[in-house]
Design a protein around this motif. Sequence first.
Motif, PDB file in Angstrom:
ATOM      1  N   HIS A  89       0.806  -1.226   0.000  1.00 56.66           N
ATOM      2  CA  HIS A  89       0.000   0.000   0.000  1.00 56.66           C
ATOM      3  C   HIS A  89       0.834   1.269   0.000  1.00 56.66           C
ATOM      4  N   ASP A  90       1.954   1.266   0.746  1.00 54.74           N
ATOM      5  CA  ASP A  90       2.751   2.491   0.849  1.00 54.74           C
ATOM      6  C   ASP A  90       3.546   2.785  -0.417  1.00 54.74           C
ATOM      7  N   GLN A  91       3.472   1.882  -1.397  1.00 54.48           N
ATOM      8  CA  GLN A  91       4.121   2.135  -2.683  1.00 54.48           C
ATOM      9  C   GLN A  91       3.164   2.754  -3.702  1.00 54.48           C
ATOM     10  N   LEU A  92       1.894   2.869  -3.337  1.00 50.15           N
ATOM     11  CA  LEU A  92       0.935   3.508  -4.230  1.00 50.15           C
ATOM     12  C   LEU A  92       1.181   5.015  -4.235  1.00 50.15           C
ATOM     13  N   THR A  93       1.289   5.575  -5.415  1.00 47.71           N
ATOM     14  CA  THR A  93       1.600   7.002  -5.536  1.00 47.71           C
ATOM     15  C   THR A  93       0.518   7.691  -6.356  1.00 47.71           C
ATOM     16  N   ASP A  94       0.414   8.992  -6.135  1.00 43.80           N
ATOM     17  CA  ASP A  94      -0.495   9.838  -6.918  1.00 43.80           C
ATOM     18  C   ASP A  94      -1.932   9.325  -6.890  1.00 43.80           C
ATOM     19  N   LEU A  95      -2.383   8.915  -5.707  1.00 45.44           N
ATOM     20  CA  LEU A  95      -3.790   8.526  -5.582  1.00 45.44           C
ATOM     21  C   LEU A  95      -4.673   9.726  -5.907  1.00 45.44           C
ATOM     22  N   PRO A  96      -5.665   9.561  -6.763  1.00 49.08           N
ATOM     23  CA  PRO A  96      -6.491  10.707  -7.158  1.00 49.08           C
ATOM     24  C   PRO A  96      -7.418  11.172  -6.045  1.00 49.08           C
ATOM     25  N   ALA A  97      -7.885  12.390  -6.184  1.00 47.10           N
ATOM     26  CA  ALA A  97      -8.820  12.956  -5.224  1.00 47.10           C
ATOM     27  C   ALA A  97     -10.157  12.237  -5.306  1.00 47.10           C
ATOM     28  N   ALA A  98     -10.817  12.116  -4.171  1.00 45.25           N
ATOM     29  CA  ALA A  98     -12.146  11.500  -4.102  1.00 45.25           C
ATOM     30  C   ALA A  98     -12.743  11.847  -2.748  1.00 45.25           C
ATOM     31  N   ASP A  99     -14.038  11.615  -2.608  1.00 48.04           N
ATOM     32  CA  ASP A  99     -14.690  11.798  -1.320  1.00 48.04           C
ATOM     33  C   ASP A  99     -14.529  10.565  -0.440  1.00 48.04           C
ATOM     34  N   VAL A 100     -14.559   9.390  -1.067  1.00 45.33           N
ATOM     35  CA  VAL A 100     -14.490   8.115  -0.347  1.00 45.33           C
ATOM     36  C   VAL A 100     -13.472   7.223  -1.036  1.00 45.33           C
ATOM     37  N   ILE A 101     -12.576   6.601  -0.270  1.00 46.37           N
ATOM     38  CA  ILE A 101     -11.701   5.566  -0.802  1.00 46.37           C
ATOM     39  C   ILE A 101     -12.172   4.223  -0.263  1.00 46.37           C
ATOM     40  N   VAL A 102     -12.232   3.226  -1.138  1.00 47.16           N
ATOM     41  CA  VAL A 102     -12.692   1.892  -0.768  1.00 47.16           C
ATOM     42  C   VAL A 102     -11.591   0.886  -1.082  1.00 47.16           C
ATOM     43  N   HIS A 103     -11.238   0.085  -0.081  1.00 44.03           N
ATOM     44  CA  HIS A 103     -10.297  -1.026  -0.280  1.00 44.03           C
ATOM     45  C   HIS A 103     -11.077  -2.315  -0.083  1.00 44.03           C
ATOM     46  N   SER A 104     -11.083  -3.161  -1.135  1.00 42.73           N
ATOM     47  CA  SER A 104     -11.940  -4.348  -1.071  1.00 42.73           C
ATOM     48  C   SER A 104     -11.174  -5.623  -0.711  1.00 42.73           C
ATOM     49  N   GLY A 105     -10.178  -5.493   0.150  1.00 41.30           N
ATOM     50  CA  GLY A 105      -9.597  -6.668   0.786  1.00 41.30           C
ATOM     51  C   GLY A 105      -8.272  -7.151   0.231  1.00 41.30           C
ATOM     52  N   ASP A 106      -7.662  -8.058   0.982  1.00 40.83           N
ATOM     53  CA  ASP A 106      -6.287  -8.532   0.763  1.00 40.83           C
ATOM     54  C   ASP A 106      -5.298  -7.377   0.879  1.00 40.83           C
ATOM     55  N   PHE A 107      -5.365  -6.712   2.023  1.00 39.95           N
ATOM     56  CA  PHE A 107      -4.383  -5.671   2.321  1.00 39.95           C
ATOM     57  C   PHE A 107      -3.126  -6.257   2.936  1.00 39.95           C
TER      58      PHE A 107
END
Length: 204
Positions: A13-31
């Motif tokens: 997860h900490d390697q994800l870059t430039d996450l776009p703007a949004a009101d809600v972020i959803v992670h659907s598992g296997d973190f």
Amino acid sequence: MTLLHISDTHGLHDQLTDLPAADVIVHSGDFTLDGSEKEAIEFMQWFCDLPYNHKVFVAGNHDMCMYGADKVEGLPDDVHYFCNSGIDIDGIKFYGMPMFMEYAMDGTYEQHIKDIPDDTDVLVTHQPPYGILDGGEYKGQASYHYGDYFLYTRVINVKPKLHLFGHDHNAYGSIEQFGTAFSNAAVVDEHYKLKEIKYLTYKI
């Protein structure tokens, strides 16, 4: 309302870059990758610090340490862990169910699918519905399906506006069928390496 969907980060997860703007972020598992409590805590610390108004997540089949934890104590008010549960966010009804192998073994998985509310707007699961963004190779089978048929039938009856999932690392993308936008946001490949992707966002 704008939603950003990610899934199957498997400790990266900490390697994800430039996450776009949004009101809600959803992670659907296997973190997590190995299902350890340490991995889960590290993910939740990262997730809680993200600059979104609401953060929603469910557990996947790798996230074994979450089994039996219907709630996660100490989460901020803007972070929501769904375990066969949901909330209303600004009039949009979210509902999520995890994917634990224990549910399949004790026969409760289908009951949890039956319990998905009829008025769900955004459904978050880890497993895909059968036949929708769920096809890939598995142990030599070129057309293996990772999805669940009972989930498929429930979703086409409920008709949520969005169904967000992951699990199949080879089926990243989105498709609209039966009045529902389906989204598989698994960000790693079959070797658990981050893929080059265009992040999936939705307006609802």
